[in-house]
Motif scaffolding. Sequence first.
Motif, PDB file in Angstrom:
ATOM      1  N   GLY A  42     -63.704 108.628 -51.110  1.00  0.00           N
ATOM      2  CA  GLY A  42     -62.513 109.092 -50.070  1.00  0.00           C
ATOM      3  C   GLY A  42     -61.944 108.140 -49.389  1.00  0.00           C
ATOM      4  N   VAL A  43     -61.918 106.708 -50.060  1.00  0.00           N
ATOM      5  CA  VAL A  43     -61.358 105.762 -48.995  1.00  0.00           C
ATOM      6  C   VAL A  43     -59.801 105.690 -48.661  1.00  0.00           C
ATOM      7  N   ASP A  44     -59.155 106.303 -49.592  1.00  0.00           N
ATOM      8  CA  ASP A  44     -57.797 106.129 -49.766  1.00  0.00           C
ATOM      9  C   ASP A  44     -57.220 107.239 -48.850  1.00  0.00           C
ATOM     10  N   PRO A  45     -57.855 108.684 -49.131  1.00  0.00           N
ATOM     11  CA  PRO A  45     -57.358 109.629 -47.906  1.00  0.00           C
ATOM     12  C   PRO A  45     -57.884 109.381 -46.605  1.00  0.00           C
ATOM     13  N   PHE A  46     -59.050 108.552 -46.496  1.00  0.00           N
ATOM     14  CA  PHE A  46     -59.559 108.275 -45.104  1.00  0.00           C
ATOM     15  C   PHE A  46     -58.481 107.487 -44.633  1.00  0.00           C
ATOM     16  N   VAL A  47     -57.916 106.430 -45.306  1.00  0.00           N
ATOM     17  CA  VAL A  47     -57.031 105.431 -44.550  1.00  0.00           C
ATOM     18  C   VAL A  47     -55.687 106.017 -44.290  1.00  0.00           C
TER      19      VAL A  47
ATOM     20  N   CYS B  57     -41.484 100.489 -43.332  1.00  0.00           N
ATOM     21  CA  CYS B  57     -42.087  99.177 -43.215  1.00  0.00           C
ATOM     22  C   CYS B  57     -42.242  98.637 -44.708  1.00  0.00           C
ATOM     23  N   VAL B  58     -41.842  97.609 -44.691  1.00  0.00           N
ATOM     24  CA  VAL B  58     -41.835  96.718 -45.928  1.00  0.00           C
ATOM     25  C   VAL B  58     -43.300  96.335 -46.278  1.00  0.00           C
ATOM     26  N   GLY B  59     -44.223  96.264 -45.264  1.00  0.00           N
ATOM     27  CA  GLY B  59     -45.486  95.743 -45.526  1.00  0.00           C
ATOM     28  C   GLY B  59     -46.511  96.946 -45.428  1.00  0.00           C
ATOM     29  N   ALA B  60     -46.195  98.071 -45.870  1.00  0.00           N
ATOM     30  CA  ALA B  60     -47.027  99.372 -45.900  1.00  0.00           C
ATOM     31  C   ALA B  60     -47.951  99.217 -47.041  1.00  0.00           C
ATOM     32  N   GLU B  61     -47.690  98.803 -48.010  1.00  0.00           N
ATOM     33  CA  GLU B  61     -48.794  98.513 -49.418  1.00  0.00           C
ATOM     34  C   GLU B  61     -49.696  97.478 -48.896  1.00  0.00           C
ATOM     35  N   LEU B  62     -49.051  96.304 -48.208  1.00  0.00           N
ATOM     36  CA  LEU B  62     -50.260  95.214 -47.911  1.00  0.00           C
ATOM     37  C   LEU B  62     -51.092  95.882 -46.920  1.00  0.00           C
ATOM     38  N   ALA B  63     -50.425  96.537 -45.805  1.00  0.00           N
ATOM     39  CA  ALA B  63     -51.288  97.196 -44.871  1.00  0.00           C
ATOM     40  C   ALA B  63     -52.561  98.175 -45.422  1.00  0.00           C
ATOM     41  N   ARG B  64     -52.128  98.760 -46.330  1.00  0.00           N
ATOM     42  CA  ARG B  64     -52.993  99.657 -46.974  1.00  0.00           C
ATOM     43  C   ARG B  64     -53.935  98.773 -47.501  1.00  0.00           C
ATOM     44  N   MET B  65     -53.786  97.655 -48.362  1.00  0.00           N
ATOM     45  CA  MET B  65     -54.551  96.957 -49.066  1.00  0.00           C
ATOM     46  C   MET B  65     -55.729  96.386 -47.919  1.00  0.00           C
TER      47      MET B  65
ATOM     48  N   LEU C  22     -54.075 106.217 -40.775  1.00  0.00           N
ATOM     49  CA  LEU C  22     -52.883 106.049 -40.224  1.00  0.00           C
ATOM     50  C   LEU C  22     -51.952 107.065 -39.648  1.00  0.00           C
ATOM     51  N   ARG C  23     -52.073 108.317 -39.767  1.00  0.00           N
ATOM     52  CA  ARG C  23     -51.523 109.286 -39.307  1.00  0.00           C
ATOM     53  C   ARG C  23     -51.954 109.797 -37.912  1.00  0.00           C
ATOM     54  N   TYR C  24     -53.334 110.005 -37.769  1.00  0.00           N
ATOM     55  CA  TYR C  24     -54.030 110.048 -36.580  1.00  0.00           C
ATOM     56  C   TYR C  24     -53.578 109.201 -35.583  1.00  0.00           C
ATOM     57  N   LEU C  25     -54.047 107.884 -35.917  1.00  0.00           N
ATOM     58  CA  LEU C  25     -53.684 106.932 -34.993  1.00  0.00           C
ATOM     59  C   LEU C  25     -52.248 106.595 -34.757  1.00  0.00           C
ATOM     60  N   THR C  26     -51.630 106.578 -35.709  1.00  0.00           N
ATOM     61  CA  THR C  26     -50.142 106.143 -35.606  1.00  0.00           C
ATOM     62  C   THR C  26     -49.900 105.150 -34.479  1.00  0.00           C
TER      63      THR C  26
ATOM     64  N   MET D 186     -53.355 119.459 -36.188  1.00  0.00           N
ATOM     65  CA  MET D 186     -53.049 118.165 -36.731  1.00  0.00           C
ATOM     66  C   MET D 186     -53.402 117.154 -35.388  1.00  0.00           C
ATOM     67  N   ASP D 187     -53.962 117.741 -34.335  1.00  0.00           N
ATOM     68  CA  ASP D 187     -54.314 116.700 -33.227  1.00  0.00           C
ATOM     69  C   ASP D 187     -55.822 116.193 -33.505  1.00  0.00           C
ATOM     70  N   ARG D 188     -56.494 116.886 -34.691  1.00  0.00           N
ATOM     71  CA  ARG D 188     -57.672 116.143 -35.061  1.00  0.00           C
ATOM     72  C   ARG D 188     -57.801 115.320 -36.223  1.00  0.00           C
ATOM     73  N   PHE D 189     -58.650 114.541 -36.050  1.00  0.00           N
ATOM     74  CA  PHE D 189     -59.006 113.668 -37.194  1.00  0.00           C
ATOM     75  C   PHE D 189     -59.866 114.346 -38.065  1.00  0.00           C
ATOM     76  N   ASP D 190     -59.153 114.414 -39.464  1.00  0.00           N
ATOM     77  CA  ASP D 190     -59.871 115.183 -40.557  1.00  0.00           C
ATOM     78  C   ASP D 190     -59.782 114.577 -41.812  1.00  0.00           C
ATOM     79  N   PRO D 191     -60.715 113.669 -42.318  1.00  0.00           N
ATOM     80  CA  PRO D 191     -60.548 112.821 -43.510  1.00  0.00           C
ATOM     81  C   PRO D 191     -60.693 113.508 -44.585  1.00  0.00           C
ATOM     82  N   GLY D 192     -60.901 114.839 -44.595  1.00  0.00           N
ATOM     83  CA  GLY D 192     -60.866 115.939 -45.672  1.00  0.00           C
ATOM     84  C   GLY D 192     -59.490 116.140 -45.747  1.00  0.00           C
ATOM     85  N   ARG D 193     -58.557 116.139 -44.833  1.00  0.00           N
ATOM     86  CA  ARG D 193     -57.274 116.842 -44.977  1.00  0.00           C
ATOM     87  C   ARG D 193     -56.479 116.011 -46.329  1.00  0.00           C
TER      88      ARG D 193
END
Length: 362
Positions: A230-235, A309-317, A239-243, A287-294
């Motif tokens: 679950g690395v992708d959903p974790f990331v 963001c033009v660099g979104a995919e790069l950041a994800r990588m 991204l959402r939780y930390l914004t 939504m105030d909680r960090f939930d990697p299973g979400r």
Amino acid sequence: MLSWLARRYLSGTGGMIDLATISRLPDSVLWPLRRTGLDPVDELGRRREQEPVSRMQVPLGIRAWLVTGHEEVRAVLGRADAFSNDFSNLTGRAGVAAQHNPGGLGFADPPVHTRLRRLLTPEFTMRRLSRLAPRIEEIVAGRLDAMAAVDGPVDLWQEFALPIPSLTICELLGGLIREHGDDIGDLELAGLADGVLTGGLETSASMLALGALVLMENPATADSIRAGDGVDPFVEELLRYLTVVQVAFPRFATRDITIGGVRIAAGDAVVCSLSGANRDGSLGTGMDRFDPGRRTAPHLAFGYGIHRCVGAELARMELRAAYPALVRRFPRMRLAGDPGDLSFRETSIVYGVDALPVLLGS
Ligand code: HEM
């Protein structure tokens, strides 16, 4: 990013506002950037529930709005025809002179924005980015080796979070300059490079540092990331939780328009709180909680609309490569001091830590 914005914005010769003024902006302007640890202050959530489009008390006679609801933020960022990013909208107001315009992609409207963005987009296609992937792995491995060689506490911010995006962007810029060096003027090229560097450095670095902190606070999550689950959903959840980009660049209404039932007049400034929008209850529960299973809460951490963001995919990588490698290499990684001693950046547009001292070995 705030300091960069302030520097660019105020570096003109008008001299009617100086940098000290920005650092003394009243709390009525700065409070949406405040957090308690990783969480936005409670007032942001209250404001979103009660008044998702509310007046902001800004000095210097500027009429401004704070937008905190998810739907309302999308409505503003998605309407480039009704909201401008161009600082010249402030020209002549509150002592702002034309030469204060910061310039660059994030501050341009179509058609200039369209042209500049077209120059950048080819660098960020999946095909181009996939060529960078092995280099990112190497950069990450290089930093892990360097950290392993240190005896005692290591500052994860200096040794891991900052160098990974810096080195990655250097690779990318060398591409950009080789291919477009002759197509555009030096100043515009410098503006694009500056935008990519400032847009992609502090943001990704803050994500890397704060994400590592979340992993240290959630050992079960670290275990599953170590196992490659679950690395992708974790990331995405991170991204959402930390914004980390807490607010979008200011927008200026170019016509009277109604957002979330509130009438915004032509010329008004609008600040969109991405951290508010990303915790909106309309996205799911807790939504105030960090939930990697979400599963797939549609977040706005990379913005929305033509300035997304033009660099979104790069950041994800970078994030998808760095976190698993970090927890695999240092399974015993922990904070070197008391969590309460961590120094978070107060009232910074890009939220982050000043330092992240950790112990890596047994
Ligand atoms: C996790 C890391 C990142 C986050 C959270 C992030 C977030 C954002 C957000 C929210 C915006 C939109 C701002 C607005 O609408 O006012 C934006 C725009 C932008 N970002 Fe990122 N960013 C990240 C990484 C990067 C990277 C790696 C690059 C490039 C190497 C980059 C380059 C840019 C540029 C050039 C823009 C302006 C786009 C435009 O105006 O068309 N960002 N970013």
